[in-house]
Write a protein that holds these residues in place. Structure first.
Motif, PDB file in Angstrom:
ATOM      1  N   VAL A  32       0.862  -1.182   0.000  1.00 21.04           N
ATOM      2  CA  VAL A  32       0.000   0.000   0.000  1.00 21.04           C
ATOM      3  C   VAL A  32       0.899   1.233   0.000  1.00 21.04           C
ATOM      4  O   VAL A  32       1.666   1.450   0.945  1.00 21.04           O
ATOM      5  CB  VAL A  32      -0.949   0.026   1.219  1.00 21.04           C
ATOM      6  N   GLU A  33       0.831   1.978  -1.090  1.00 28.71           N
ATOM      7  CA  GLU A  33       1.718   3.134  -1.307  1.00 28.71           C
ATOM      8  C   GLU A  33       0.845   4.372  -1.493  1.00 28.71           C
ATOM      9  O   GLU A  33      -0.081   4.359  -2.284  1.00 28.71           O
ATOM     10  CB  GLU A  33       2.603   2.855  -2.530  1.00 28.71           C
ATOM     11  N   ARG A  34       1.200   5.428  -0.789  1.00 31.56           N
ATOM     12  CA  ARG A  34       0.329   6.614  -0.858  1.00 31.56           C
ATOM     13  C   ARG A  34       0.471   7.378  -2.176  1.00 31.56           C
ATOM     14  O   ARG A  34      -0.416   8.124  -2.562  1.00 31.56           O
ATOM     15  CB  ARG A  34       0.613   7.557   0.304  1.00 31.56           C
ATOM     16  N   ALA A  41      12.665   8.594  -1.354  1.00 41.32           N
ATOM     17  CA  ALA A  41      14.132   8.497  -1.178  1.00 41.32           C
ATOM     18  C   ALA A  41      14.758   7.569  -2.215  1.00 41.32           C
ATOM     19  O   ALA A  41      15.841   7.857  -2.751  1.00 41.32           O
ATOM     20  CB  ALA A  41      14.450   8.006   0.231  1.00 41.32           C
ATOM     21  N   SER A  42      14.061   6.489  -2.530  1.00 45.63           N
ATOM     22  CA  SER A  42      14.643   5.502  -3.443  1.00 45.63           C
ATOM     23  C   SER A  42      14.801   6.062  -4.854  1.00 45.63           C
ATOM     24  O   SER A  42      15.556   5.527  -5.662  1.00 45.63           O
ATOM     25  CB  SER A  42      13.776   4.230  -3.470  1.00 45.63           C
ATOM     26  N   HIS A  43      14.084   7.116  -5.169  1.00 40.98           N
ATOM     27  CA  HIS A  43      14.181   7.776  -6.464  1.00 40.98           C
ATOM     28  C   HIS A  43      15.322   8.802  -6.457  1.00 40.98           C
ATOM     29  O   HIS A  43      15.904   9.115  -7.493  1.00 40.98           O
ATOM     30  CB  HIS A  43      12.857   8.502  -6.724  1.00 40.98           C
ATOM     31  N   PRO A 162      -2.863   7.244   1.207  1.00 40.22           N
ATOM     32  CA  PRO A 162      -1.996   6.937   2.348  1.00 40.22           C
ATOM     33  C   PRO A 162      -2.668   6.034   3.382  1.00 40.22           C
ATOM     34  O   PRO A 162      -3.882   6.082   3.556  1.00 40.22           O
ATOM     35  CB  PRO A 162      -1.724   8.318   2.956  1.00 40.22           C
ATOM     36  N   VAL A 163      -1.834   5.247   4.029  1.00 44.01           N
ATOM     37  CA  VAL A 163      -2.305   4.480   5.186  1.00 44.01           C
ATOM     38  C   VAL A 163      -2.461   5.459   6.343  1.00 44.01           C
ATOM     39  O   VAL A 163      -1.547   6.228   6.647  1.00 44.01           O
ATOM     40  CB  VAL A 163      -1.281   3.382   5.547  1.00 44.01           C
ATOM     41  N   THR A 164      -3.625   5.435   6.977  1.00 44.32           N
ATOM     42  CA  THR A 164      -3.857   6.357   8.106  1.00 44.32           C
ATOM     43  C   THR A 164      -3.825   5.630   9.440  1.00 44.32           C
ATOM     44  O   THR A 164      -3.624   6.251  10.472  1.00 44.32           O
ATOM     45  CB  THR A 164      -5.218   7.067   7.950  1.00 44.32           C
ATOM     46  N   ILE A 319      19.620   1.718  -0.409  1.00 39.36           N
ATOM     47  CA  ILE A 319      19.754   1.022  -1.693  1.00 39.36           C
ATOM     48  C   ILE A 319      20.685  -0.178  -1.480  1.00 39.36           C
ATOM     49  O   ILE A 319      20.355  -1.307  -1.838  1.00 39.36           O
ATOM     50  CB  ILE A 319      20.310   1.969  -2.785  1.00 39.36           C
ATOM     51  N   LEU A 320      21.824   0.072  -0.833  1.00 46.13           N
ATOM     52  CA  LEU A 320      22.748  -1.025  -0.517  1.00 46.13           C
ATOM     53  C   LEU A 320      22.045  -2.133   0.263  1.00 46.13           C
ATOM     54  O   LEU A 320      22.194  -3.309  -0.028  1.00 46.13           O
ATOM     55  CB  LEU A 320      23.924  -0.473   0.321  1.00 46.13           C
ATOM     56  N   LEU A 321      21.283  -1.735   1.292  1.00 44.99           N
ATOM     57  CA  LEU A 321      20.783  -2.728   2.255  1.00 44.99           C
ATOM     58  C   LEU A 321      19.490  -3.423   1.833  1.00 44.99           C
ATOM     59  O   LEU A 321      18.995  -4.288   2.555  1.00 44.99           O
ATOM     60  CB  LEU A 321      20.579  -2.053   3.628  1.00 44.99           C
TER      61      LEU A 321
HETATM   62  C1  LIG Z   1      20.209  12.346  -1.984  1.00 46.23           C
HETATM   63  C2  LIG Z   1      20.237  10.922  -1.488  1.00 46.23           C
HETATM   64  C3  LIG Z   1      21.307  10.110  -1.819  1.00 46.23           C
HETATM   65  C4  LIG Z   1      21.339   8.777  -1.381  1.00 46.23           C
HETATM   66  N1  LIG Z   1      22.366   7.990  -1.792  1.00 46.23           N
HETATM   67  C5  LIG Z   1      22.384   6.684  -1.440  1.00 46.23           C
HETATM   68  C6  LIG Z   1      23.412   5.826  -1.920  1.00 46.23           C
HETATM   69  O1  LIG Z   1      24.286   6.258  -2.671  1.00 46.23           O
HETATM   70  N2  LIG Z   1      23.381   4.511  -1.527  1.00 46.23           N
HETATM   71  C7  LIG Z   1      22.410   4.006  -0.715  1.00 46.23           C
HETATM   72  O2  LIG Z   1      22.453   2.815  -0.398  1.00 46.23           O
HETATM   73  N3  LIG Z   1      21.422   4.808  -0.244  1.00 46.23           N
HETATM   74  C8  LIG Z   1      21.392   6.124  -0.582  1.00 46.23           C
HETATM   75  N4  LIG Z   1      20.409   6.951  -0.115  1.00 46.23           N
HETATM   76  C9  LIG Z   1      19.477   6.435   0.903  1.00 46.23           C
HETATM   77  C10 LIG Z   1      18.354   5.623   0.286  1.00 46.23           C
HETATM   78  O3  LIG Z   1      17.754   6.384  -0.754  1.00 46.23           O
HETATM   79  C11 LIG Z   1      17.302   5.302   1.346  1.00 46.23           C
HETATM   80  O4  LIG Z   1      17.892   4.742   2.505  1.00 46.23           O
HETATM   81  C12 LIG Z   1      16.284   4.298   0.790  1.00 46.23           C
HETATM   82  O5  LIG Z   1      15.793   4.738  -0.459  1.00 46.23           O
HETATM   83  C13 LIG Z   1      15.136   4.100   1.766  1.00 46.23           C
HETATM   84  O6  LIG Z   1      14.179   3.295   1.132  1.00 46.23           O
HETATM   85  P1  LIG Z   1      12.726   3.177   1.740  1.00 46.23           P
HETATM   86  O7  LIG Z   1      11.978   2.225   0.885  1.00 46.23           O
HETATM   87  O8  LIG Z   1      12.824   2.879   3.203  1.00 46.23           O
HETATM   88  O9  LIG Z   1      12.142   4.670   1.664  1.00 46.23           O
HETATM   89  P2  LIG Z   1      11.438   5.453   0.472  1.00 46.23           P
HETATM   90  O10 LIG Z   1      12.059   5.178  -0.828  1.00 46.23           O
HETATM   91  O11 LIG Z   1      11.302   6.862   0.911  1.00 46.23           O
HETATM   92  O12 LIG Z   1       9.996   4.772   0.431  1.00 46.23           O
HETATM   93  C14 LIG Z   1       9.046   4.943   1.443  1.00 46.23           C
HETATM   94  C15 LIG Z   1       7.704   4.913   0.760  1.00 46.23           C
HETATM   95  O13 LIG Z   1       6.665   4.947   1.746  1.00 46.23           O
HETATM   96  C16 LIG Z   1       5.592   5.716   1.224  1.00 46.23           C
HETATM   97  N5  LIG Z   1       4.759   6.169   2.334  1.00 46.23           N
HETATM   98  C17 LIG Z   1       5.071   7.052   3.296  1.00 46.23           C
HETATM   99  N6  LIG Z   1       4.030   7.211   4.140  1.00 46.23           N
HETATM  100  C18 LIG Z   1       3.027   6.408   3.700  1.00 46.23           C
HETATM  101  C19 LIG Z   1       1.713   6.146   4.135  1.00 46.23           C
HETATM  102  N7  LIG Z   1       1.186   6.732   5.226  1.00 46.23           N
HETATM  103  N8  LIG Z   1       0.944   5.275   3.435  1.00 46.23           N
HETATM  104  C20 LIG Z   1       1.453   4.635   2.321  1.00 46.23           C
HETATM  105  N9  LIG Z   1       2.715   4.870   1.859  1.00 46.23           N
HETATM  106  C21 LIG Z   1       3.489   5.728   2.543  1.00 46.23           C
HETATM  107  C22 LIG Z   1       6.307   6.855   0.494  1.00 46.23           C
HETATM  108  O14 LIG Z   1       5.450   7.468  -0.446  1.00 46.23           O
HETATM  109  C23 LIG Z   1       7.473   6.133  -0.133  1.00 46.23           C
HETATM  110  O15 LIG Z   1       7.213   5.698  -1.460  1.00 46.23           O
HETATM  111  C24 LIG Z   1      20.310   8.271  -0.552  1.00 46.23           C
HETATM  112  C25 LIG Z   1      19.237   9.082  -0.228  1.00 46.23           C
HETATM  113  C26 LIG Z   1      19.183  10.403  -0.705  1.00 46.23           C
HETATM  114  C27 LIG Z   1      17.986  11.243  -0.366  1.00 46.23           C
END
Ligand SMILES: Cc1cc2nc3c(=O)[nH]c(=O)nc-3n(C[C@H](O)[C@H](O)[C@H](O)COP(=O)(O)OP(=O)(O)OC[C@H]3O[C@@H](n4cnc5c(N)ncnc54)[C@H](O)[C@@H]3O)c2cc1C
Length: 353
Positions: A32-34, A41-43, A162-164, A319-321
């Motif tokens: 479930v993605e808002r 962050a992943s983008h 969004p999930v509330t 991204i690494l992890l």
């Molecule tokens: C500028 C920058 C450079 C980076 N460089 C690196 C790198 O070189 N190497 C590396 O390993 N990492 C890097 N990172 C870190 C990495 O991007 C993050 O640690 C990783 O993307 C986290 O992934 P995630 O899925 O937890 O978060 P996100 O990609 O932020 O995904 C979380 C998702 O949850 C959704 N969401 C939030 N609230 C709700 C809700 N209430 N209901 C439903 N959906 C919701 C959001 O819309 C989002 O799509 C970088 C980050 C940044 C910003």
């Protein structure tokens, strides 16, 4: 009414990779993605797969190394299953150590910059440099490939709301509510990145840590072959000729604006490192929000509420992890013993979670 074995909140790289892993284990999974999967962050990430004791927290090193080793297979699988390229590169990294790194330099082999990357400025900063055999990946391509792979494997998606709330019945998880509807599952995993703390019943202490990034088009597609990390900026080349210059680490709340001063500073730093970049075209800039935690370590595991799990707080290394997180969390959710010790990442280290 339809039910799922597991609902994942958040379709970033962490939620997407975990959804694929859980499907492999036979679970019926709903993400479930808002917004649209993979746009936060992943983008925004650079995609360096940093596995270096100079830069990785000791508690994270075993997971970082394990995940770095999993990458070739992880990327290959996503490419084959999605039909998309993720640009996994293994040319390695040239590191210009900061002062803080310098004390530990004897552990590393010095690199001959002139041989490795002839376009680097000769008068480069502080003398010593090291070569690290790290990989890099294109996070946008990676998340797009992971999304497509998840769909191909039968993961269900709800995008746009969004999930509330995480719903409970007799103190145990029974599903989630979005702004539009309710979905049923006895297991819910919070993978909402920097927003994880906004979803009850536990206030996971995540916070947004802003990172600004500049993207250039190199005057020649393979002008720079290695990732270059210097105290001023890092440079990440992509195989299509783009070059990322980053990144800030800012406490700025949920603000994703970029500012002209920072972009100028990055542009200048890039040209100082590689003078030929004076001819590079500026393509794009952006900012993203890393999921930070009070001790800069991820939060991985079961919460105090039966059926509610969390995989968040990957800060600079999500991204690494992603591959190792998917593996260990699939074990946690199945109730089997994960291969790695997750004590340092337990949600219980923060009171009330
Ligand atoms: C500028 C920058 C450079 C980076 N460089 C690196 C790198 O070189 N190497 C590396 O390993 N990492 C890097 N990172 C870190 C990495 O991007 C993050 O640690 C990783 O993307 C986290 O992934 P995630 O899925 O937890 O978060 P996100 O990609 O932020 O995904 C979380 C998702 O949850 C959704 N969401 C939030 N609230 C709700 C809700 N209430 N209901 C439903 N959906 C919701 C959001 O819309 C989002 O799509 C970088 C980050 C940044 C910003």
């Amino acid at each position: 009414m339809k039910t799922w074995d597991v609902i994942i909140v958040g379709g970033g790289i962490i939620g997407l990779s975990l959804s694929i892993e859980l499907r492999k284990h036979g679970a019926r999974v709903l993400v479930v993605e808002r917004g649209e999967p993979g746009r936060e962050a992943s983008h925004a990430a650079g995609g360096m797969l940093v596995d270096c004791p100079l830069e990785t927290k000791p508690a994270l090193q075993p997971l970082a190394t394990a995940s770095a080793k999993m990458y070739p297979e992880f990327a290959h699988e996503l490419e084959v299953e999605s039909g998309m390229k993720v640009d996994l590169r293994d040319q390695g990294t040239i590191l210009f150590p900061s002062e803080e790194h310098s004390n530990r330099m004897p552990e590393f082999f010095p690199a001959s910059v002139a041989d490795l990357e002839p376009v680097l400025a000769e008068s480069n900063p502080e003398g010593t440099t090291v070569y690290l055999s790290e990989r890099s990946v294109d996070p946008r391509a990676l998340t797009a490939a992971a999304w497509k792979t998840a769909k191909n494997r039968g993961v269900d998606f709800s995008s746009g709301d969004p999930v509330t709330a995480v719903n409970l019945s007799d103190g145990e998880v029974s599903g989630i509510t979005t702004t539009k509807t309710t979905f049923l599952s006895e297991k819910v995993i919070n993978c909402a990145g920097a927003w994880s703390g906004q979803i009850g019943p536990h206030k996971f202490p995540t916070r947004p840590v802003k990172g600004q990034m500049l993207c250039l088009a190199m005057p020649k597609r393979d002008l720079i072959k290695h990732v270059i990390r210097s105290p001023k900026a890092y440079l990440i080349p992509r195989s299509d000729g783009r070059l990322l210059v980053g990144a800030t680490v800012e406490e700025a709340g949920f603000d994703k604006r970029t500012d002209a001063d920072t972009m100028q500073r990055f542009h200048k730093a890039a040209i100082e490192l590689v003078p030929k970049l004076a001819d590079a075209r500026i393509l794009e800039d952006w900012a993203g929000l890393r999921p930070g935690t009070p001790d800069d370590l991820p939060i991985l595991g079961a919460s105090a509420t039966p059926g509610y799990y969390v995989a968040t707080g990957h800060f600079r290394d999500g991204i690494l992890l992603a591959p190792v997180t998917a593996k260990v969390m699939a074990h946690v959710i199945e109730g089997s013993e994960p291969k790695y010790d997750l004590k340092a990442f337990s949600p219980s280290r923060f009171i009330g979670t």
